[in-house]
Design a protein around this motif. Structure first.
Motif, PDB file in Angstrom:
ATOM      1  N   PRO A 175     101.735  17.216 114.095  1.00 56.24           N
ATOM      2  CA  PRO A 175     102.738  18.177 113.605  1.00 56.24           C
ATOM      3  C   PRO A 175     103.430  17.757 112.305  1.00 56.24           C
ATOM      4  CG  PRO A 175     102.994  17.858 115.962  1.00 56.24           C
ATOM      5  CD  PRO A 175     101.963  16.866 115.516  1.00 56.24           C
ATOM      6  N   VAL A 176     103.650  16.460 112.122  1.00 54.71           N
ATOM      7  CA  VAL A 176     104.330  16.005 110.899  1.00 54.71           C
ATOM      8  C   VAL A 176     103.429  16.223 109.686  1.00 54.71           C
ATOM      9  CG1 VAL A 176     105.340  14.014 109.720  1.00 54.71           C
ATOM     10  CG2 VAL A 176     105.705  14.323 112.182  1.00 54.71           C
ATOM     11  N   MET A 177     102.179  15.817 109.820  1.00 61.68           N
ATOM     12  CA  MET A 177     101.200  16.013 108.731  1.00 61.68           C
ATOM     13  C   MET A 177     101.002  17.499 108.463  1.00 61.68           C
ATOM     14  SD  MET A 177      99.099  13.459 107.552  1.00 61.68           S
ATOM     15  CE  MET A 177      98.791  11.748 107.897  1.00 61.68           C
ATOM     16  N   ALA A 178     100.926  18.280 109.546  1.00 65.45           N
ATOM     17  CA  ALA A 178     100.710  19.723 109.394  1.00 65.45           C
ATOM     18  C   ALA A 178     101.861  20.339 108.604  1.00 65.45           C
ATOM     19  CB  ALA A 178     100.583  20.386 110.767  1.00 65.45           C
ATOM     20  N   GLU A 179     103.075  19.884 108.901  1.00 70.09           N
ATOM     21  CA  GLU A 179     104.256  20.395 108.203  1.00 70.09           C
ATOM     22  C   GLU A 179     104.186  20.047 106.711  1.00 70.09           C
ATOM     23  OE1 GLU A 179     106.008  22.345 110.020  1.00 70.09           O
ATOM     24  OE2 GLU A 179     107.254  22.884 108.321  1.00 70.09           O
ATOM     25  N   GLN A 180     103.732  18.826 106.424  1.00 66.26           N
ATOM     26  CA  GLN A 180     103.597  18.411 105.014  1.00 66.26           C
ATOM     27  C   GLN A 180     102.612  19.316 104.275  1.00 66.26           C
ATOM     28  OE1 GLN A 180     102.481  14.298 104.706  1.00 66.26           O
ATOM     29  NE2 GLN A 180     104.399  13.572 105.583  1.00 66.26           N
ATOM     30  N   ILE A 181     101.522  19.648 104.952  1.00 65.33           N
ATOM     31  CA  ILE A 181     100.516  20.513 104.316  1.00 65.33           C
ATOM     32  C   ILE A 181     101.088  21.925 104.124  1.00 65.33           C
ATOM     33  CG2 ILE A 181      98.223  21.587 104.583  1.00 65.33           C
ATOM     34  CD1 ILE A 181      98.006  18.623 103.928  1.00 65.33           C
ATOM     35  N   ASN A 182     101.817  22.416 105.123  1.00 64.38           N
ATOM     36  CA  ASN A 182     102.454  23.738 104.980  1.00 64.38           C
ATOM     37  C   ASN A 182     103.397  23.760 103.773  1.00 64.38           C
ATOM     38  OD1 ASN A 182     101.242  24.976 107.172  1.00 64.38           O
ATOM     39  ND2 ASN A 182     102.815  24.279 108.604  1.00 64.38           N
ATOM     40  N   GLU A 183     104.190  22.690 103.651  1.00 61.25           N
ATOM     41  CA  GLU A 183     105.132  22.585 102.509  1.00 61.25           C
ATOM     42  C   GLU A 183     104.354  22.570 101.196  1.00 61.25           C
ATOM     43  OE1 GLU A 183     108.524  22.038 102.665  1.00 61.25           O
ATOM     44  OE2 GLU A 183     108.927  21.383 104.732  1.00 61.25           O
ATOM     45  N   LEU A 184     103.243  21.835 101.228  1.00 61.17           N
ATOM     46  CA  LEU A 184     102.440  21.700 100.013  1.00 61.17           C
ATOM     47  C   LEU A 184     101.828  23.032  99.590  1.00 61.17           C
ATOM     48  CD1 LEU A 184     101.580  19.486  98.089  1.00 61.17           C
ATOM     49  CD2 LEU A 184      99.605  19.051  99.540  1.00 61.17           C
ATOM     50  N   ILE A 185     101.400  23.809 100.569  1.00 57.38           N
ATOM     51  CA  ILE A 185     100.846  25.134 100.263  1.00 57.38           C
ATOM     52  C   ILE A 185     101.916  25.974  99.573  1.00 57.38           C
ATOM     53  CG2 ILE A 185     100.007  27.295 101.291  1.00 57.38           C
ATOM     54  CD1 ILE A 185      98.639  25.544 103.448  1.00 57.38           C
ATOM     55  N   ARG A 186     103.133  25.910 100.120  1.00 51.45           N
ATOM     56  CA  ARG A 186     104.246  26.667  99.531  1.00 51.45           C
ATOM     57  C   ARG A 186     104.583  26.171  98.125  1.00 51.45           C
ATOM     58  NH1 ARG A 186     107.691  29.587 103.374  1.00 51.45           N
ATOM     59  NH2 ARG A 186     109.393  29.338 101.912  1.00 51.45           N
ATOM     60  N   SER A 187     104.645  24.844  97.962  1.00 53.47           N
ATOM     61  CA  SER A 187     105.056  24.336  96.649  1.00 53.47           C
ATOM     62  C   SER A 187     103.955  24.557  95.609  1.00 53.47           C
ATOM     63  CB  SER A 187     105.461  22.862  96.716  1.00 53.47           C
ATOM     64  OG  SER A 187     104.364  22.057  97.037  1.00 53.47           O
ATOM     65  N   THR A 188     102.701  24.454  96.036  1.00 53.05           N
ATOM     66  CA  THR A 188     101.594  24.700  95.103  1.00 53.05           C
ATOM     67  C   THR A 188     101.639  26.156  94.641  1.00 53.05           C
ATOM     68  OG1 THR A 188     100.258  23.089  96.285  1.00 53.05           O
ATOM     69  CG2 THR A 188      99.084  24.563  94.812  1.00 53.05           C
ATOM     70  N   GLN A 189     101.915  27.022  95.580  1.00 49.83           N
ATOM     71  CA  GLN A 189     102.043  28.446  95.282  1.00 49.83           C
ATOM     72  C   GLN A 189     103.106  28.655  94.207  1.00 49.83           C
ATOM     73  OE1 GLN A 189     100.329  30.804  96.261  1.00 49.83           O
ATOM     74  NE2 GLN A 189     101.534  32.576  95.656  1.00 49.83           N
ATOM     75  N   GLY A 190     104.243  27.983  94.379  1.00 48.27           N
ATOM     76  CA  GLY A 190     105.329  28.111  93.416  1.00 48.27           C
ATOM     77  C   GLY A 190     104.942  27.588  92.044  1.00 48.27           C
ATOM     78  N   LYS A 191     104.235  26.449  92.020  1.00 49.76           N
ATOM     79  CA  LYS A 191     103.898  25.821  90.726  1.00 49.76           C
ATOM     80  C   LYS A 191     102.808  26.568  89.978  1.00 49.76           C
ATOM     81  CE  LYS A 191     105.039  21.185  92.198  1.00 49.76           C
ATOM     82  NZ  LYS A 191     104.447  20.101  92.976  1.00 49.76           N
ATOM     83  N   LEU A 192     101.772  27.016  90.706  1.00 47.42           N
ATOM     84  CA  LEU A 192     100.621  27.621  90.024  1.00 47.42           C
ATOM     85  C   LEU A 192     100.713  29.135  89.927  1.00 47.42           C
ATOM     86  CD1 LEU A 192      97.547  25.637  91.400  1.00 47.42           C
ATOM     87  CD2 LEU A 192      98.904  25.190  89.361  1.00 47.42           C
ATOM     88  N   ASN A 193     101.615  29.719  90.723  1.00 48.17           N
ATOM     89  CA  ASN A 193     101.752  31.171  90.735  1.00 48.17           C
ATOM     90  C   ASN A 193     100.421  31.858  91.033  1.00 48.17           C
ATOM     91  OD1 ASN A 193     103.393  33.307  90.655  1.00 48.17           O
ATOM     92  ND2 ASN A 193     103.191  33.673  88.441  1.00 48.17           N
ATOM     93  N   ALA A 194      99.641  31.231  91.894  1.00 47.63           N
ATOM     94  CA  ALA A 194      98.327  31.774  92.241  1.00 47.63           C
ATOM     95  C   ALA A 194      98.467  32.745  93.416  1.00 47.63           C
ATOM     96  CB  ALA A 194      97.389  30.637  92.630  1.00 47.63           C
ATOM     97  N   THR A 195      97.399  33.472  93.649  1.00 48.06           N
ATOM     98  CA  THR A 195      97.300  34.263  94.876  1.00 48.06           C
ATOM     99  C   THR A 195      96.632  33.356  95.903  1.00 48.06           C
ATOM    100  OG1 THR A 195      96.962  36.230  93.534  1.00 48.06           O
ATOM    101  CG2 THR A 195      96.324  36.381  95.861  1.00 48.06           C
ATOM    102  N   SER A 196      97.099  33.371  97.145  1.00 47.51           N
ATOM    103  CA  SER A 196      96.492  32.492  98.141  1.00 47.51           C
ATOM    104  C   SER A 196      96.077  33.265  99.379  1.00 47.51           C
ATOM    105  CB  SER A 196      97.471  31.398  98.580  1.00 47.51           C
ATOM    106  OG  SER A 196      97.913  30.656  97.469  1.00 47.51           O
ATOM    107  N   ILE A 197      94.989  32.812  99.977  1.00 44.91           N
ATOM    108  CA  ILE A 197      94.609  33.300 101.308  1.00 44.91           C
ATOM    109  C   ILE A 197      94.536  32.077 102.208  1.00 44.91           C
ATOM    110  CG2 ILE A 197      92.919  34.522 102.713  1.00 44.91           C
ATOM    111  CD1 ILE A 197      91.970  35.974 100.243  1.00 44.91           C
ATOM    112  N   VAL A 198      95.328  32.100 103.260  1.00 46.03           N
ATOM    113  CA  VAL A 198      95.356  30.973 104.195  1.00 46.03           C
ATOM    114  C   VAL A 198      94.776  31.454 105.520  1.00 46.03           C
ATOM    115  CG1 VAL A 198      96.806  29.289 105.399  1.00 46.03           C
ATOM    116  CG2 VAL A 198      97.469  30.082 103.121  1.00 46.03           C
ATOM    117  N   VAL A 199      93.657  30.863 105.902  1.00 42.63           N
ATOM    118  CA  VAL A 199      93.031  31.203 107.181  1.00 42.63           C
ATOM    119  C   VAL A 199      93.471  30.187 108.218  1.00 42.63           C
ATOM    120  CG1 VAL A 199      90.816  30.920 108.352  1.00 42.63           C
ATOM    121  CG2 VAL A 199      91.000  32.491 106.431  1.00 42.63           C
TER     122      VAL A 199
END
Ligand code: ATP
Ligand code: MG
Length: 265
Positions: A175-199
Motif C-alpha cells: 500500500p505504501v508503494m502503491a500510494e507513491q505511484i498514485n502520487e507520481l501519476i498525479r504529479s506527472t500529470q501536473g508537470k507534463l499536462n498530458a492526457t492519461s489513461i490509467v487501467v
C-alpha cells in the motif's frame, strides 16, 4: 481540459478464437484528462490499451487519435504515433540486460532523438522526475517492484508524450508503494499536462488518480462518469464491481479499506 476528445473509440470489437473480448467498446478520452479504465481481471483492459497504440488490430470499430484513424495506419505512421504515446506496461517490462539509464533512454535512442551527454542529461532529468535521481547505473535486478514501476514511468515519459497509458501501475505493490505511484501519476500529470489513461482494478487508485472513470464489463463500457458519479450511481455493473471489491473472492486480494474515504464501501 478542453473537452475535445483526443482519443475516440467507437464500436471496438476483438475476439481471440471463440473468446470475444471486446464487444463494442465506446470510449472518448478528453484532451488533458486522466481517464481511469476499471474492470475485473481478464475483461480486456490490456487488450484495449494495446489497440490504442496499434499493437493489436481490431476485428471491427474505429480508434481515432487526434483526428486520425489508428486502425488504418501503416508501420511508419504507427511509429510516428507511438512517439506521442508513453506506455507503462503491466509488470514494468524493463530489459534486464540493460541498466536503468539505458532502459529510460531507449525511446530517445530508438527514435534517434539524441545521444552522448545530452542523452545522459535527459535520462537523469526523467529519473529525477520519478524520484530516482542517481540510479542510472543500477540494473533492474537491483530494484524493488515500486522502483521498477517508476523506471518504467521514466521511460514512458522520455519523449515528452502527449498521452501516457498506464497498465495496472499499482498492482503487486504494497500500500505504501502503491500510494507513491498514485502520487507520481498525479504529479506527472501536473508537470507534463498530458492526457492519461490509467487501467486498473484498484478502486482507490482509480478515485485518487482519475478525473473520470469508465468501467469495462462483458466487453463493453458499462459506465462512464466522474469519480464522484461513480460513488453515487445505481448502475448495476458498478455496484457489482464495488461489492466484489468489498468481499474479495477466494484467491483475490483483500479489498483496500482506504476506499472508505470515497464512500465506496
Ligand atoms: N494475444 C492474445 N491471444 C489470445 N488471447 C488473448 C491475447 N491477449 C489477451 N487475450 C485474452 O483476452 C482476454 C482479456 O485479456 P487482458 O489481458 O486484456 O485482460 P485484463 O483486463 O488486462 O486483465 P488483468 O486485470 O488480469 O490484467 C483474456 O481472456 C485473455 O486470455
Ligand atoms: Mg491487464
Amino acid at each position: 481540459m478542453t473537452g475535445r476528445a483526443i482519443i475516440d473509440i467507437r464500436g471496438l470489437f476483438k475476439a481471440f478464437g471463440d473468446n470475444e473480448v471486446l464487444r463494442g467498446v465506446d470510449l472518448a478520452v478528453r484532451d488533458g484528462e486522466t481517464m481511469v479504465v476499471l474492470g475485473p481481471s481478464g475483461c480486456g483492459k490490456s487488450v484495449l490499451l494495446k489497440h490504442i497504440i496499434g499493437l493489436m488490430k481490431p476485428d471491427g470499430g474505429s480508434i481515432v487519435v487526434e483526428g486520425r484513424e489508428v486502425t488504418g495506419l501503416d508501420r511508419g505512421e504507427l511509429n510516428e504515433l507511438r512517439m506521442r504515446f508513453g506506455m507503462v506496461f503491466q509488470g514494468a517490462a524493463l530489459f534486464d540486460s540493460m541498466t536503468v539509464g539505458a532502459n529510460v533512454g531507449l525511446p530517445l535512442v530508438e527514435h534517434h532523438r539524441t545521444g552522448g551527454s545530452e542523452l545522459d542529461r535527459l535520462v537523469e532529468e526523467k529519473l529525477e522526475m520519478v524520484g530516482l535521481a542517481g540510479t542510472a547505473h543500477l540494473w533492474p535486478s537491483e530494484l524493488s517492484g515500486g522502483m521498477k514501476k517508476r523506471v518504467a514511468l521514466a521511460r514512458a515519459i522520455a519523449l515528452d508524450p502527449d498521452v501516457i497509458l498506464y497498465d495496472e501501475p499499482t498492482t503487486g505493490l504494497d500500500p505504501v508503494m502503491a500510494e507513491q505511484i498514485n502520487e507520481l501519476i498525479r504529479s506527472t500529470q501536473g508537470k507534463l499536462n498530458a492526457t492519461s489513461i490509467v487501467v486498473t482494478h484498484d478502486l482507490h487508485s482509480a478515485c485518487f488518480t482519475g478525473d473520470r472513470v469508465a468501467l469495462m464489463d462483458e466487453g463493453r463500457i458499462a459506465f462512464e462518469g466522474t469519480t464522484d458519479e461513480l460513488t453515487k450511481t445505481e448502475n448495476e455493473a458498478v455496484r457489482t464491481f464495488i461489492a466484489r471489491g468489498r468481499r474479495p473472492l477466494p484467491g483475490e486480494r483483500e479489498a483496500d479499506p482506504s476506499c472508505d474515504r470515497y464512500g465506496l464501501f
